[in-house]
Design an enzyme around this catalytic site. Structure first.
Site, short mmCIF file in Angstrom:
data_model
loop_
_atom_site.label_atom_id
_atom_site.label_comp_id
_atom_site.label_asym_id
_atom_site.label_seq_id
_atom_site.Cartn_x
_atom_site.Cartn_y
_atom_site.Cartn_z
N HIS A 27 143.07 -0.38 -8.24
CA HIS A 27 144.47 -0.08 -7.99
C HIS A 27 145.33 -0.87 -8.99
O HIS A 27 144.94 -1.95 -9.42
CB HIS A 27 144.82 -0.46 -6.55
N ASP B 203 149.97 7.31 -1.09
CA ASP B 203 150.47 6.01 -1.52
C ASP B 203 151.59 5.54 -0.60
O ASP B 203 152.60 4.99 -1.03
CB ASP B 203 150.92 5.99 -2.98
C1 1DF Z 1 154.59 0.53 -6.02
C2 1DF Z 1 153.78 1.61 -6.36
C3 1DF Z 1 154.05 -0.56 -5.37
C4 1DF Z 1 152.43 1.56 -6.07
C5 1DF Z 1 152.70 -0.58 -5.06
O1 1DF Z 1 152.09 -1.63 -4.47
C6 1DF Z 1 151.90 0.52 -5.34
C7 1DF Z 1 156.01 0.55 -6.33
C8 1DF Z 1 152.72 -2.87 -4.54
O2 1DF Z 1 156.53 1.63 -6.64
O3 1DF Z 1 156.64 -0.51 -6.26
O4 1DF Z 1 150.69 0.57 -4.82
N1 1DF Z 1 151.62 2.63 -6.53
O5 1DF Z 1 150.39 2.62 -6.34
O6 1DF Z 1 152.12 3.49 -7.28
MN MN Z 2 149.38 2.33 -4.60
#
Ligand code: 1DF
Ligand code: MN
Length: 345
Positions: free
Chosen positions: A181, A304
């Site tokens: 991730h 997500d």
């Molecule tokens: C965000 C996006 C934050 C994802 C995430 O974990 C995350 C974000 C802190 O947009 O701030 O898992 N993502 O996987 O796109």
């Molecule tokens: Mn994510």
């Protein structure tokens, strides 16, 4: 109970946290430093009024309340849960090892209370690779979790580094997929991401993870661990689009004798060792390319939550123009196979 949809819906990149980890991240947020991750950590875990605009922390800490209601409203049968980025990877090794065990315990307890609604990925603390491997084993054998989650680099180091091989060895031996991730780009690559808000999910996250995956491929990790299975979110972070060029350039470098000789082409490793999810990437064109490049068994649906809104993720997959057979694979059958989730009775 969710309204019964035509397809069982298993979302495969769904984030949660526990109060102890959130508290420790608040400590990190209030400390020094300017890594890319601190931007996000400060916004979410040390929110000043008006800063936690999306109320992410509430959504992360709530497993059995509003989350289940939203799942019910949308007919989402199951979340494959994972401790949210950056996981425990910003803590010292002892703190990280201690907190990750608690997070895995809490995850297993939530799954035990809702075995048809939740499954989960075990986290581990890469800072201490041998203890990480033990926790991975506990996560699968004792807690019966479904795979592993790592948030890309740890202290700007990547899993191709031999010191982390016990982790890859454990994933392979336990026969469970490791989801890589995103977190913010590591310190050495961070500078150009600091403007225009491109540091996070918009651009930086994907390049961070794609770079990690390229390192695994061209370092020969998949010759050493041929059964290692990796999952990438966000439609594979676009990596499969670049495999032709990676092959061409890497082959030239191999001929020059300056990089490890690989047994297979990068695209062969990608097809053999990787699966991808659709988290935060609701693009028909990108899905079409992915299905053509990788086949229908390699793409898994994801939301997500809580970072991405759930309704459009469901509406998009519902509307995707593929056969019912393929849609069953995208919505649940691939997730059941890859993450060892019991099929519906
Ligand atoms: C965000 C996006 C934050 C994802 C995430 O974990 C995350 C974000 C802190 O947009 O701030 O898992 N993502 O996987 O796109
Ligand atoms: Mn994510």
């Amino acid at each position: 109970m969710p309204i019964k949809g035509k397809f069982r819906r298993i979302a495969t990149e769904e984030a949660f946290s526990i109060p102890e980890v959130a508290e420790a991240l608040r400590g990190i947020a209030r400390g020094p430093g300017n890594s890319i991750d601190l931007t996000l950590v400060r916004n979410i875990y040390d929110a000043q009024p008006g800063r936690d605009l999306n109320n992410f922390l509430t959504g992360l800490l709530d497993l059995e309340g509003r989350r289940l209601e939203i799942m019910d409203e949308l007919g989402v049968d199951m979340h494959l849960l994972a401790l949210t980025a950056p996981g425990v990877q910003m803590f010292d090794a002892d703190t990280a090892t201690d907190l990750v065990a608690r997070a895995n315990d809490r995850l297993a307890e939530a799954i035990a209370r809702h075995p048809t609604r939740f499954s989960g990925l075990a986290s581990f603390a890469p800072q201490s690779p041998r203890r990480a491997a033990k926790e991975m084993e506990r996560g699968i054998k004792e807690l019966k979790l479904n795979g592993f989650m790592v948030n890309s680099h740890t202290n700007s180091e990547y899993l191709d580094d031999p010191k982390y091989w016990p982790i890859l060895e454990a994933a392979e031996a336990l026969d469970r997929t490791l989801y890589i991730h995103p977190r913010g780009p590591s310190d050495g690559m961070a500078t150009p991401f600091r403007d225009y808000m491109i540091h996070g999910a918009m651009w930086g996250y994907g390049l961070e993870v794609a770079t990690h995956a390229v390192r695994l491929i061209v370092s020969g990790i998949f010759d050493r661990f041929p059964k290692l299975k990796i999952c990438l979110g966000h439609m594979g972070e676009g990596l499969h689009f670049m495999l032709w060029r990676i092959y061409f350039m890497n082959t030239a470098a191999q001929r020059g004798g300056r990089v490890p000789k690989l047994q297979l082409k990068p695209s062969d490793y990608f097809k053999r060792n990787f699966v991808i999810t659709t988290s935060g990437m609701e693009s028909d064109l990108a899905l079409d390319f992915s299905l053509k490049a990788l086949g229908p068994d390699k793409v898994l649906w994801a939301i997500d939550y809580p970072y991405q809104p759930a309704p459009p993720a469901v509406a998009w997959m519902d509307a995707v123009q593929v056969s019912d057979e393929i849609k069953h694979k995208l919505y649940h059958a691939n997730a059941e196979r890859v993450f060892h989730i019991a099929p519906e009775k």
